[in-house]
Design a protein around this motif. Structure first.
Motif, mmCIF file in Angstrom:
data_model
loop_
_atom_site.group_PDB
_atom_site.id
_atom_site.type_symbol
_atom_site.label_atom_id
_atom_site.label_comp_id
_atom_site.label_asym_id
_atom_site.label_seq_id
_atom_site.Cartn_x
_atom_site.Cartn_y
_atom_site.Cartn_z
ATOM 1 N N ASP A 107 33.095 36.778 46.617
ATOM 2 C CA ASP A 107 33.219 35.943 47.979
ATOM 3 C C ASP A 107 32.107 35.595 48.661
ATOM 4 O OD1 ASP A 107 36.125 35.990 48.420
ATOM 5 O OD2 ASP A 107 36.416 37.878 48.895
ATOM 6 N N LEU A 138 39.438 37.610 42.636
ATOM 7 C CA LEU A 138 39.795 37.795 44.213
ATOM 8 C C LEU A 138 39.056 36.879 45.136
ATOM 9 C CD1 LEU A 138 38.583 41.946 44.238
ATOM 10 C CD2 LEU A 138 40.765 40.850 44.933
ATOM 11 N N LYS A 168 46.126 41.396 43.726
ATOM 12 C CA LYS A 168 46.426 41.092 44.859
ATOM 13 C C LYS A 168 47.000 42.289 45.897
ATOM 14 C CE LYS A 168 49.250 37.522 43.528
ATOM 15 N NZ LYS A 168 50.219 36.426 43.518
ATOM 16 N N LYS A 173 44.992 40.420 48.786
ATOM 17 C CA LYS A 173 44.576 39.190 48.795
ATOM 18 C C LYS A 173 45.623 38.221 48.560
ATOM 19 C CE LYS A 173 40.343 37.999 48.422
ATOM 20 N NZ LYS A 173 39.378 36.991 49.413
#
Length: 246
Positions: A107, A138, A168, A173
């Motif tokens: 991320d 992710l 998830k 997420k």
């Protein structure tokens, strides 16, 4: 920036081939695109990097040793690569010793890539579902599953979907997973046609790439199918898939 990964826990289904050719298509559309080589074997790096000297790799960025800008390699107009060394690379070691401390490191990486105004980031993964693959997934907007027209693919898509749902749920997420791509299909084969019909009966958007000797030949010449033979029958199939992502 849209973040895409082609993934399933099985080798030989065309993940790297799809990643490289779809990224190449976006480049032909004047969309600034980066390939991120998240496979410790560095296959996509070996495909697109020929005579350029690579100083740094993805693992160096993840470890904080160098900046994203220092590691990115330009391989074409609006086409970039964040490489992984195929020999003496350190991504595998990083994933096994440090990544558990930083589950959202990809991320963070995507945040840095956003600042360079990329339209697309395509992530190439190794077959498996280790911490490395989970951490990449992710960070994705969409995951697309490549399959081959064979018996084991039927169970494979169910197993992968189950694993993705666990990720998830565990990390809360949202990751879009609605497309599958049937690779190396020959619709003159009765068995291939039956598997294609089965996959169409599932709750996915189904795309396919036909068997075409031009595809592996292009790779041996360090080219995408678009660079090697724009008249190949597979070109329109790659374009159709890419248009669905755009």
């Amino acid at each position: 920036m849209k973040k895409i990964a082609f993934h399933i826990q099985k080798g030989g289904v065309g993940k790297t081939t799809l990643s490289g050719n779809i990224a190449s298509f976006f480049m032909t559309q004047d969309k600034k695109t980066i390939l991120v080589d998240c496979d410790p074997q560095g296959n996509i790096t070996s495909w697109f990097i020929t005579d350029q000297k690579i100083e740094y790799e993805l693992a160096d960025v993840l470890k904080g040793d160098v900046s994203v800008e220092e590691a990115i390699v330009e391989i074409g107009n609006n086409f970039f690569l964040l490489p992984t060394f195929s020999l003496n690379g350190t991504l595998k070691n990083y994933a096994e010793t440090k990544l558990f401390q930083e589950p959202f490191i990809f991320d963070d990486l995507c945040g840095h890539l956003e600042s360079y105004n990329f339209n697309y980031a395509i992530f190439d993964l190794s077959p498996g579902m280790s911490m490395l693959e989970r951490a990449v997934l992710l960070a994705m907007d969409e995951v697309i599953t490549p399959l081959t027209p064979e018996y084991f693919s039927v169970d494979g898509i169910e197993i992968f979907n189950d694993e993705l749902n666990k990720i998830k749920k565990s990390y809360r997420k949202e990751i879009t997973h609605k497309k599958i791509v049937i690779n190396e299909i020959n619709r003159s084969f009765k068995l291939h046609k039956s598997y294609l019909e089965h996959f169409k009966s599932l709750n996915y958007e189904v795309y396919y790439i036909s068997q075409d000797a031009n595809i592996p030949k292009a790779q041996t010449l360090n080219k995408s199918i678009f660079d090697y033979n724009a008249k190949s029958r597979a070109v329109s199939e790659f374009e159709k898939l890419a248009s669905s992502i755009a």
